[in-house]
Motif scaffolding. Sequence first.
Motif, PDB file in Angstrom:
ATOM      1  N   ALA A  74       0.836  -1.193   0.000  1.00 35.42           N
ATOM      2  CA  ALA A  74       0.000   0.000   0.000  1.00 35.42           C
ATOM      3  C   ALA A  74       0.876   1.250   0.000  1.00 35.42           C
ATOM      4  CB  ALA A  74      -0.920  -0.004   1.217  1.00 35.42           C
ATOM      5  N   PHE A  75       0.365   2.307  -0.625  1.00 37.18           N
ATOM      6  CA  PHE A  75       1.041   3.599  -0.633  1.00 37.18           C
ATOM      7  C   PHE A  75       0.148   4.598   0.096  1.00 37.18           C
ATOM      8  CE2 PHE A  75       2.687   1.294  -4.276  1.00 37.18           C
ATOM      9  CZ  PHE A  75       4.059   1.508  -4.165  1.00 37.18           C
ATOM     10  N   ASP A  76       0.693   5.174   1.144  1.00 37.07           N
ATOM     11  CA  ASP A  76      -0.102   6.056   2.005  1.00 37.07           C
ATOM     12  C   ASP A  76      -0.432   7.375   1.319  1.00 37.07           C
ATOM     13  OD1 ASP A  76      -1.362   6.906   4.399  1.00 37.07           O
ATOM     14  OD2 ASP A  76       0.429   8.063   4.907  1.00 37.07           O
ATOM     15  N   LYS A  77       0.557   7.993   0.700  1.00 38.98           N
ATOM     16  CA  LYS A  77       0.361   9.303   0.074  1.00 38.98           C
ATOM     17  C   LYS A  77       0.970   9.287  -1.327  1.00 38.98           C
ATOM     18  CE  LYS A  77       2.428  11.602   3.413  1.00 38.98           C
ATOM     19  NZ  LYS A  77       2.569  10.623   4.489  1.00 38.98           N
ATOM     20  N   ALA A  78       0.130   9.540  -2.321  1.00 39.61           N
ATOM     21  CA  ALA A  78       0.581   9.559  -3.712  1.00 39.61           C
ATOM     22  C   ALA A  78       0.406  10.956  -4.293  1.00 39.61           C
ATOM     23  CB  ALA A  78      -0.194   8.547  -4.548  1.00 39.61           C
ATOM     24  N   LEU A  79       1.348  11.345  -5.123  1.00 46.12           N
ATOM     25  CA  LEU A  79       1.295  12.623  -5.816  1.00 46.12           C
ATOM     26  C   LEU A  79       1.252  12.358  -7.318  1.00 46.12           C
ATOM     27  CD1 LEU A  79       1.572  15.759  -5.900  1.00 46.12           C
ATOM     28  CD2 LEU A  79       4.057  15.414  -5.956  1.00 46.12           C
ATOM     29  N   SER A  80       0.322  13.011  -7.988  1.00 43.59           N
ATOM     30  CA  SER A  80       0.210  12.903  -9.437  1.00 43.59           C
ATOM     31  C   SER A  80       0.424  14.285 -10.036  1.00 43.59           C
ATOM     32  CB  SER A  80      -1.175  12.364  -9.831  1.00 43.59           C
ATOM     33  OG  SER A  80      -1.377  12.459 -11.222  1.00 43.59           O
ATOM     34  N   LEU A  81       1.489  14.430 -10.803  1.00 42.49           N
ATOM     35  CA  LEU A  81       1.775  15.710 -11.450  1.00 42.49           C
ATOM     36  C   LEU A  81       1.066  15.772 -12.796  1.00 42.49           C
ATOM     37  CD1 LEU A  81       5.592  16.123 -10.712  1.00 42.49           C
ATOM     38  CD2 LEU A  81       3.692  17.254  -9.580  1.00 42.49           C
ATOM     39  N   GLY A  82       0.174  16.751 -12.941  1.00 41.61           N
ATOM     40  CA  GLY A  82      -0.577  16.867 -14.185  1.00 41.61           C
ATOM     41  C   GLY A  82      -1.545  15.734 -14.396  1.00 41.61           C
ATOM     42  N   GLY A  83      -2.100  15.202 -13.326  1.00 46.11           N
ATOM     43  CA  GLY A  83      -2.913  13.990 -13.392  1.00 46.11           C
ATOM     44  C   GLY A  83      -4.371  14.163 -13.764  1.00 46.11           C
ATOM     45  N   ALA A  84      -4.782  15.358 -14.145  1.00 43.06           N
ATOM     46  CA  ALA A  84      -6.163  15.618 -14.599  1.00 43.06           C
ATOM     47  C   ALA A  84      -7.181  15.159 -13.555  1.00 43.06           C
ATOM     48  CB  ALA A  84      -6.399  14.967 -15.959  1.00 43.06           C
ATOM     49  N   TYR A  85      -7.929  14.100 -13.859  1.00 40.28           N
ATOM     50  CA  TYR A  85      -8.945  13.602 -12.929  1.00 40.28           C
ATOM     51  C   TYR A  85      -8.447  12.464 -12.035  1.00 40.28           C
ATOM     52  CZ  TYR A  85     -12.161  16.286 -15.828  1.00 40.28           C
ATOM     53  OH  TYR A  85     -12.802  17.308 -16.508  1.00 40.28           O
ATOM     54  N   GLY A  86      -7.174  12.101 -12.170  1.00 36.68           N
ATOM     55  CA  GLY A  86      -6.608  11.039 -11.351  1.00 36.68           C
ATOM     56  C   GLY A  86      -6.769   9.651 -11.922  1.00 36.68           C
ATOM     57  N   ASP A  87      -7.257   9.549 -13.167  1.00 38.09           N
ATOM     58  CA  ASP A  87      -7.508   8.235 -13.764  1.00 38.09           C
ATOM     59  C   ASP A  87      -6.246   7.401 -13.933  1.00 38.09           C
ATOM     60  OD1 ASP A  87      -9.768   9.928 -14.248  1.00 38.09           O
ATOM     61  OD2 ASP A  87     -10.477   8.471 -15.715  1.00 38.09           O
ATOM     62  N   GLU A  88      -5.092   8.055 -14.082  1.00 39.17           N
ATOM     63  CA  GLU A  88      -3.854   7.308 -14.300  1.00 39.17           C
ATOM     64  C   GLU A  88      -3.510   6.389 -13.136  1.00 39.17           C
ATOM     65  OE1 GLU A  88      -0.439  10.490 -12.925  1.00 39.17           O
ATOM     66  OE2 GLU A  88      -1.362  10.769 -14.891  1.00 39.17           O
TER      67      GLU A  88
END
Length: 266
Positions: free
Chosen positions: A65-79
């Motif tokens: 499990a990953f507690d905190k994830a960061l998405s750079l430029g991830g739009a709606y988070g679908d990636e």
Amino acid sequence: MSDFKEYLCGKKLWGDDFSLEQIKDWYEDEKDAYFNLGGKEKSNYKYGYHYLNYKHGFSYLPNKAFDKALSLGGAYGDELLPIRDRIGRITIVESTNKFSENNKDPFITYVKSQPSGELPFPDDYFDLITCFGTLHHIPNVSSVIKEIYRCTMREGYVLIREPIVSLGDWRKPRKGLTKRERGIPLVIFREIISSVGFKILKETKCMFSLTSRLRYLMKGPVYNSQSAVLLDRLFCVLFGQNETYHATNLFLKLRPTSIFYVLYKQ
């Protein structure tokens, strides 16, 4: 060789040495550009790179499990959907507020990006960071990668996928592309990543120049298809020695157009 020719042939990275004023101008041009290209309506938005990201990225992550994830430029988070059940909180950094206005997911927090590239998070904060097709929209790539490294916790992972070809002459309008985007020359990309301290767990060339044409034979997005991604990988291996940044003839265009990195912070 003139300065611009050095950028166009991949000896220098266009934008990475810009002044703050030049960076701000670039930022203004790009901040809503991706949203306007095809992300306007969440109900009609379909992410098109799931199997590509799984094959070259998510499959190399540890089964935890990953507690905190960061998405750079991830739009709606679908990636992040392929491993969504293993992630606690998600933070998405975007240049526009328009994605957050259309996304009501209570587990996602949006943060506005800054032209300087600074990320408003503590050191060693995220255990997973994804950056898929975002850095090539940013001028100061090396500064942003330094920030990514700073915000990644020890024993954390970073997945990056970016184009490594010029995407054409960016001084002129290009159909289907934003005004400023350009690929990151592979040699320079490797130097930037190595200089900040990441350990490269996997580097994979992907997105062969002709693979996207399979869309005429398929119903769904090409890179959501396992068979298409595997075929793409075969051609990227066969033509992988061609690392031409700005192709000037048809033969030189036959090459992988992107790179996928799985990075680790020790």
